[in-house]
Design a protein around this motif. Structure first.
Motif, short mmCIF file in Angstrom:
data_model
loop_
_atom_site.label_atom_id
_atom_site.label_comp_id
_atom_site.label_asym_id
_atom_site.label_seq_id
_atom_site.Cartn_x
_atom_site.Cartn_y
_atom_site.Cartn_z
N SER A 44 38.05 36.60 44.33
CA SER A 44 37.33 37.50 43.42
C SER A 44 36.77 38.72 44.12
O SER A 44 35.92 39.42 43.59
CB SER A 44 36.22 36.72 42.72
N ARG A 47 36.72 41.72 41.98
CA ARG A 47 36.35 41.54 40.57
C ARG A 47 35.52 42.73 40.10
O ARG A 47 34.61 43.17 40.80
CB ARG A 47 35.56 40.24 40.38
N THR A 50 38.95 48.45 39.42
CA THR A 50 40.17 48.81 38.70
C THR A 50 41.16 49.48 39.64
O THR A 50 40.81 50.43 40.35
CB THR A 50 39.84 49.78 37.54
N GLU A 67 50.81 45.30 42.27
CA GLU A 67 50.23 44.67 41.08
C GLU A 67 49.74 43.25 41.41
O GLU A 67 48.62 42.87 41.10
CB GLU A 67 51.27 44.66 39.95
N LYS A 71 45.89 41.81 41.54
CA LYS A 71 45.50 40.67 40.68
C LYS A 71 45.03 39.49 41.51
O LYS A 71 44.08 38.80 41.14
CB LYS A 71 46.67 40.27 39.78
N ALA A 75 41.19 42.12 40.82
CA ALA A 75 41.00 43.44 40.19
C ALA A 75 41.71 43.51 38.84
O ALA A 75 42.61 42.72 38.56
CB ALA A 75 41.54 44.53 41.10
N ASP A 76 41.29 44.47 38.01
CA ASP A 76 42.06 44.80 36.80
C ASP A 76 43.12 45.80 37.24
O ASP A 76 42.81 46.78 37.92
CB ASP A 76 41.15 45.46 35.76
N VAL A 77 44.37 45.54 36.85
CA VAL A 77 45.46 46.39 37.33
C VAL A 77 46.19 47.04 36.17
O VAL A 77 46.56 46.35 35.21
CB VAL A 77 46.48 45.59 38.17
N ILE A 78 46.36 48.34 36.23
CA ILE A 78 47.09 49.07 35.19
C ILE A 78 48.29 49.75 35.85
O ILE A 78 48.16 50.35 36.91
CB ILE A 78 46.22 50.22 34.59
#
Ligand code: NCD
Length: 316
Positions: A44, A47, A50, A67, A71, A75-78
């Motif tokens: 985490s 956490r 982004t 990616e 993850k 992290a949040d991955v876009i």
């Protein structure tokens, strides 16, 4: 190393990194290899952070491994896949930077067909930027994952002889590897036809060979490069058959290297053009699959180190 800070805001290239910094990334990545092989792969550490993958060029390995890396660190991955626009590149990038800043990112991975575009963007955004490959300039995480792969097999980098073969002039992978291997005390040989060698090759601290058998004589590592048709303006090679005959890696040419020499390729491979399937798939000698595994671990290490430098409080 755990509490150590990486003294750079971005990772734009290998050029400018010292041996201790490279070793620190590789040591940290070694730990992530173990974590990735365990059942519970998730941490985490990132956490609430982004990560955006902004790719103006196609990619399979690099994008998916960033990616996964993001993850696995929580992290949040876009993923943003953008076609390089035909309007003036500078203007487009500045607009992109404005958009990204408004999204409050923590880390951005950028791949772009123009050398220098990632640096330009890094000067306009508020987050940490990692170069995922810019034109034929640099691809730092590829060189780091190659170094990790070699170090785990040979136990060291210093004193090894590494042959980088093929389309060197168009290759950001070659350039980043040359910087890294020179910095770490390995000897680099470049092998390929004159048309595929950079003009400044005599200032790169490498030995150049146009005869592949001579170039491979006694090397520890054979690193093959893809023929990058998409970056070629004009005819660089007479025909694929002739290219394979002189510069394609097959059993017979490989026999010139040390008996325990390993085979590498950053992918995607053109089988039968720069490499024969017989050697690419040789489980004893080929590290191509392992390079992909090391890619995830190295990218986790880079994200970990770079995000240690960014504040927890966001400036609005
Ligand atoms: C390399 C790249 O995109 O520079 N691929 C990769 O990142 N795995 C090499 C290539 O495209 O030939």
């Amino acid at each position: 190393m755990t509490d150590q800070r990486f003294p750079h805001r971005h990772l734009l290239g290998i050029q400018g990194l010292g041996p201790q910094e490279i070793t620190a990334i590789l040591d940290l990545a070694d730990g992530y290899v173990d974590q990735n092989r365990s059942i519970d792969k998730r941490k985490s550490l990132l956490r609430g952070r982004t990560l955006v993958n902004l790719f103006f060029e196609n990619s399979t390995r690099t994008r998916t491994s960033f990616e996964l890396a993001g993850k696995r660190l929580g992290a949040d991955v876009i993923n943003m896949q953008t076609q390089a626009s035909s309007v003036a590149k500078g203007e487009t990038l500045i607009d992109t930077a404005m958009t990204l800043n408004a999204m409050h990112l923590d880390a951005l991975v950028v791949r772009h067909p123009d050398s220098g575009a990632v640096k330009l963007l890094s000067e306009k955004v508020n987050c940490a930027v990692i170069n995922g490959g810019d034109g034929s300039h640099e691809h730092p995480t590829q060189a780091l994952l190659d170094a990790l792969t070699i170090r785990r097999h040979k136990g060291r980098l210093a004193g090894l002889t590494v042959a980088i073969c093929g389309d060197v002039v168009h290759s950001r992978v070659a350039r980043s590897n040359i910087y890294l291997l020179n910095t770490m005390g390995a000897q680099v040989r470049l092998i390929g036809p004159k048309t595929l060698m950079p003009t400044a090759v005599d200032r790169m601290g490498v030995d150049v060979y146009h005869d592949m058998r001579k170039g491979l004589d006694g090397v520890d590592v054979v690193m093959m490069l893809r023929i990058q048709n998409e970056r070629m303006k004009g005819n660089f090679i007479p025909s694929i058959r002739e290219y394979f005959h002189f510069f394609g890696l097959d059993r017979e040419k490989l026999a010139m290297a040390k008996p325990d020499a390993v085979i590498m390729h950053p992918g995607p491979m053109n089988r039968g053009v720069e490499i024969d399937s017989d050697v690419a798939d040789d489980v004893e000698r080929s590290l191509i699959r392992e390079q992909v595994e090391m890619g995830v671990a190295v990218r986790m290490a880079c994200l970990d180190l770079l995000t240690r430098n960014i504040p927890n409080q966001v400036a609005v």
